[in-house]
Motif scaffolding. Structure first.
Motif, PDB file in Angstrom:
ATOM      1  N   PHE A   1     -25.973  -2.997  -6.435  1.00  0.00           N
ATOM      2  CA  PHE A   1     -25.262  -3.954  -5.578  1.00  0.00           C
ATOM      3  C   PHE A   1     -26.166  -5.135  -5.236  1.00  0.00           C
ATOM      4  O   PHE A   1     -25.768  -6.300  -5.346  1.00  0.00           O
ATOM      5  N   LEU A   2     -27.407  -4.856  -4.819  1.00  0.00           N
ATOM      6  CA  LEU A   2     -28.332  -5.924  -4.446  1.00  0.00           C
ATOM      7  C   LEU A   2     -28.712  -6.791  -5.642  1.00  0.00           C
ATOM      8  O   LEU A   2     -28.834  -8.016  -5.525  1.00  0.00           O
ATOM      9  N   ILE A   3     -28.879  -6.146  -6.790  1.00  0.00           N
ATOM     10  CA  ILE A   3     -29.221  -6.901  -7.995  1.00  0.00           C
ATOM     11  C   ILE A   3     -28.108  -7.880  -8.342  1.00  0.00           C
ATOM     12  O   ILE A   3     -28.344  -9.067  -8.585  1.00  0.00           O
ATOM     13  N   LEU A   4     -26.868  -7.381  -8.370  1.00  0.00           N
ATOM     14  CA  LEU A   4     -25.726  -8.255  -8.685  1.00  0.00           C
ATOM     15  C   LEU A   4     -25.568  -9.334  -7.617  1.00  0.00           C
ATOM     16  O   LEU A   4     -25.281 -10.501  -7.928  1.00  0.00           O
ATOM     17  N   PHE A   5     -25.742  -8.970  -6.372  1.00  0.00           N
ATOM     18  CA  PHE A   5     -25.615  -9.910  -5.255  1.00  0.00           C
ATOM     19  C   PHE A   5     -26.568 -11.088  -5.427  1.00  0.00           C
ATOM     20  O   PHE A   5     -26.163 -12.266  -5.373  1.00  0.00           O
ATOM     21  N   PHE A   6     -27.854 -10.780  -5.660  1.00  0.00           N
ATOM     22  CA  PHE A   6     -28.849 -11.856  -5.774  1.00  0.00           C
ATOM     23  C   PHE A   6     -28.727 -12.603  -7.104  1.00  0.00           C
ATOM     24  O   PHE A   6     -29.084 -13.782  -7.182  1.00  0.00           O
ATOM     25  N   THR A   7     -28.251 -11.938  -8.148  1.00  0.00           N
ATOM     26  CA  THR A   7     -28.097 -12.608  -9.443  1.00  0.00           C
ATOM     27  C   THR A   7     -27.042 -13.706  -9.387  1.00  0.00           C
ATOM     28  O   THR A   7     -27.127 -14.701 -10.099  1.00  0.00           O
ATOM     29  N   THR A   8     -26.047 -13.558  -8.500  1.00  0.00           N
ATOM     30  CA  THR A   8     -25.038 -14.624  -8.372  1.00  0.00           C
ATOM     31  C   THR A   8     -25.655 -15.936  -7.921  1.00  0.00           C
ATOM     32  O   THR A   8     -25.091 -17.004  -8.176  1.00  0.00           O
ATOM     33  N   PHE A   9     -26.814 -15.883  -7.247  1.00  0.00           N
ATOM     34  CA  PHE A   9     -27.471 -17.122  -6.827  1.00  0.00           C
ATOM     35  C   PHE A   9     -28.054 -17.868  -8.028  1.00  0.00           C
ATOM     36  O   PHE A   9     -28.295 -19.079  -7.963  1.00  0.00           O
ATOM     37  N   ILE A  10     -28.290 -17.129  -9.126  1.00  0.00           N
ATOM     38  CA  ILE A  10     -28.822 -17.738 -10.346  1.00  0.00           C
ATOM     39  C   ILE A  10     -27.690 -18.134 -11.280  1.00  0.00           C
ATOM     40  O   ILE A  10     -27.625 -19.247 -11.777  1.00  0.00           O
TER      41      ILE A  10
END
Length: 548
Positions: free
Chosen positions: A28-37
């Motif tokens: 969840f955290l990985i996908l969450f922060f990847t959206t910023f990229i």
């Protein structure tokens, strides 16, 4: 934290096998922060994971939804808290063009929150629109709701598409299939409206008609011809002797201000000159505005005025200021030294002139008639759609949108003629036509008389405004906008009647004459600009004689 970003890179590569070891919370955290990229990359990865059963669809969807929503709200607050100063940074200018921001701001003012929903589905509009919402200090609660609605529509579509693709396609073709699906999805969306289809037609026309080609592509054969001329004359840079009185003969980097000062020394040219003022890049925007106000008062000139870079080419950043507010915006946009010039109404032409030093009289090589595109209102259609509907204007629609940004949604009256450009530059949308019908002995003698009094000038192009073609043919009633040197084009080549071969034939002749004049001047003592200095000019580095 470093482990999260390493895994984010794996997600971007869709290296899904490596994700078995992570807990649902970590993913969840990985996908969450990847959206910023990359929002789209994160959604595709979430969909693929859900399709393989490694995470639940709800987990992937909610992670991407939360990341995208937080990112959108973050953009709003960046715009609201930092506002105008942030918009002037180099990083911002790389991400968002001034046209995009101006369009987004105008759109928000006119359409309000619905623009947020629409921009979510239009590539290139999200960032400027969300920042503009903050710049304009729009009501946060209202816009937060629309951010929520837009994200709630967009995210399931993309995550769901990737999930569906994973379930029906074998794993070895997963990456290719998801990318293909995404491309098809984007393509169908970009063809979903009449406006998007017309813009696509415009792009195809720019490929079909050579007059719209990038000059880097178009001039490729000309470069080889110049190299051949260099071998023939045993000097690659002898053409820089064609105008000994101008820096590098006007190859690149010449000062418009200095050239106009040379024109002012010609008694024959004085009646045909426009008032102008040099504005140093060292002045602040307020100081620039005060200098222009003084210039207007001293010369009894009113708006509009032309503002252009002191060193520039192909009409880049040549703008019209109709009032003081617009003037301030232009000064903020053009960062280098600038020229403010009296505006001359009327028809515009270009006259290309040359004279061999050994000859007493020069000749007009070509005349180009310039037409400013117009559209006709029908009482029901917005200006933007009138431009898109026009068979030629659609080819340069975005250029015309830039120059009419504040009135694109205006509806011209039935039969009303709307001129959509005021600058006589082909790259900015003016239509060029062969103007040989304007050639007269009186006009040629007048141009020759002017040029003979310009120290060290033998070859180049005048851009001219005239009150009537009749007076121009008599060698009267015109104003000189500017004079360009050796790399100026014989712009009649852009007449639709000329083929690509015809255009090259004209340009080859033009360059042959430039080398021949340069050879004559060199034999009389003129010194070519060194290749090293030409390179410095190309890269905007100082050389001797280049100061203003």
């Amino acid at each position: 934290m470093s482990g999260i970003w390493e895994t984010a890179e794996q997600i971007l590569r869709l290296d899904l096998n490596s994700l078995y070891e992570f807990s649902p919370l970590a993913i969840f955290l990985i996908l969450f922060f990847t959206t910023f990229i990359t929002e789209d990359g994160a959604c595709l990865a979430a969909g693929a994971l859900a399709g393989q059963g490694r995470i639940s669809f709800a987990l992937g969807l909610f992670a991407c939804f939360a990341g995208i929503l937080v990112g959108d709200l973050g953009l709003y607050w960046i715009g609201r808290l930092f506002g105008e100063p942030f918009s002037k940074t180099r990083v911002f200018r790389r991400l968002v063009s001034e046209r995009q921001l101006a369009k987004a701001s105008l759109w928000l003012e006119r359409r309000g929150p619905m623009a947020i929903v629409i921009s979510r589905f239009v590539s290139g509009l999200r960032l400027p629109t969300y920042l503009a919402a903050g710049f304009l200090r729009a009501d946060f609660s209202k816009f937060a709701f629309y951010f929520l609605v837009a994200t709630a529509i967009w995210t399931p579509l993309l995550v769901g598409s990737a999930t569906f693709a994973q379930q029906i396609i074998s794993p070895q073709y997963l990456l290719l299939s998801i990318i293909s699906l995404f491309v098809i999805f984007r393509l169908l969306f970009n063809l979903s409206t009449w406006r998007k289809r017309r813009l696509l037609i415009g792009r195809l026309k720019r490929i079909r008609y050579w007059e719209f080609w990038s000059y880097r592509i178009f001039y490729f054969p000309v470069i080889f011809y110049i190299l051949w001329l260099g071998l023939k004359h045993r000097s690659l840079n002898v053409f820089t002797c064609s105008n000994p009185g101008i820096l590098a003969s006007g190859f690149v980097g010449e000062s418009k201000h200095l050239i106009y000062q040379k024109l002012e020394k010609s008694k024959a040219a004085k009646p045909f000159l426009l008032e102008h003022e040099f504005i140093s890049k060292k002045l602040s925007v307020n100081e620039c505005s005060l200098r222009v106000l003084r210039f207007l008062e001293e010369n009894r000139i009113d708006y509009p005025v032309i503002v252009k870079p002191n060193v520039g080419e192909r009409g880049k950043d040549v703008l019209i200021a109709n009032n003081e507010g617009r003037l301030g915006y232009i000064f903020d946009r053009i960062k280098g030294d600038r020229i403010v010039q009296e505006y001359a109404p009327g028809d515009e032409v270009s006259i290309f002139y040359y004279r061999y030093p050994s000859q007493k009289r020069g000749k007009i090589f070509s005349i180009t008639e310039k037409d400013f595109p117009k559209v006709v209102g029908d009482g029901v259609t917005m200006l933007e759609n009138l431009i898109l509907r026009d068979q030629r204007a659609v080819s340069l629609a975005k250029k015309y949108f830039d120059q009419n940004i504040s009135r694109l949604e205006d509806i011209p009256k039935k039969g009303e003629i709307v001129q959509i450009i005021d600058i006589g530059t082909h790259s900015q949308g003016a239509i060029f036509k062969e103007g040989d019908w304007l050639m007269t002995d009186q006009l040629e003698r007048k141009i020759d008389e002017i040029c003979k009094e310009i120290d060290g000038f033998y070859f180049g192009r005048f851009d001219i405004r005239t009150r009537s073609f009749g007076s121009l043919k008599d060698g009267e009633g015109f104003k000189i906008i500017e004079l360009n040197g050796v790399t100026s084009e014989s712009t009649n080549i852009y007449d639709r009647r000329y083929s690509l071969i015809d255009a090259y034939r004209i340009l080859f002749k033009q360059w042959r004459i430039a080398f021949e004049i340069g050879e004559e001047n060199r034999s009389r003592g003129a010194k070519p600009t060194s290749v090293a200095d030409l390179v410095r000019l190309i890269f905007n580095l100082p050389v001797n004689g280049s100061e203003n």
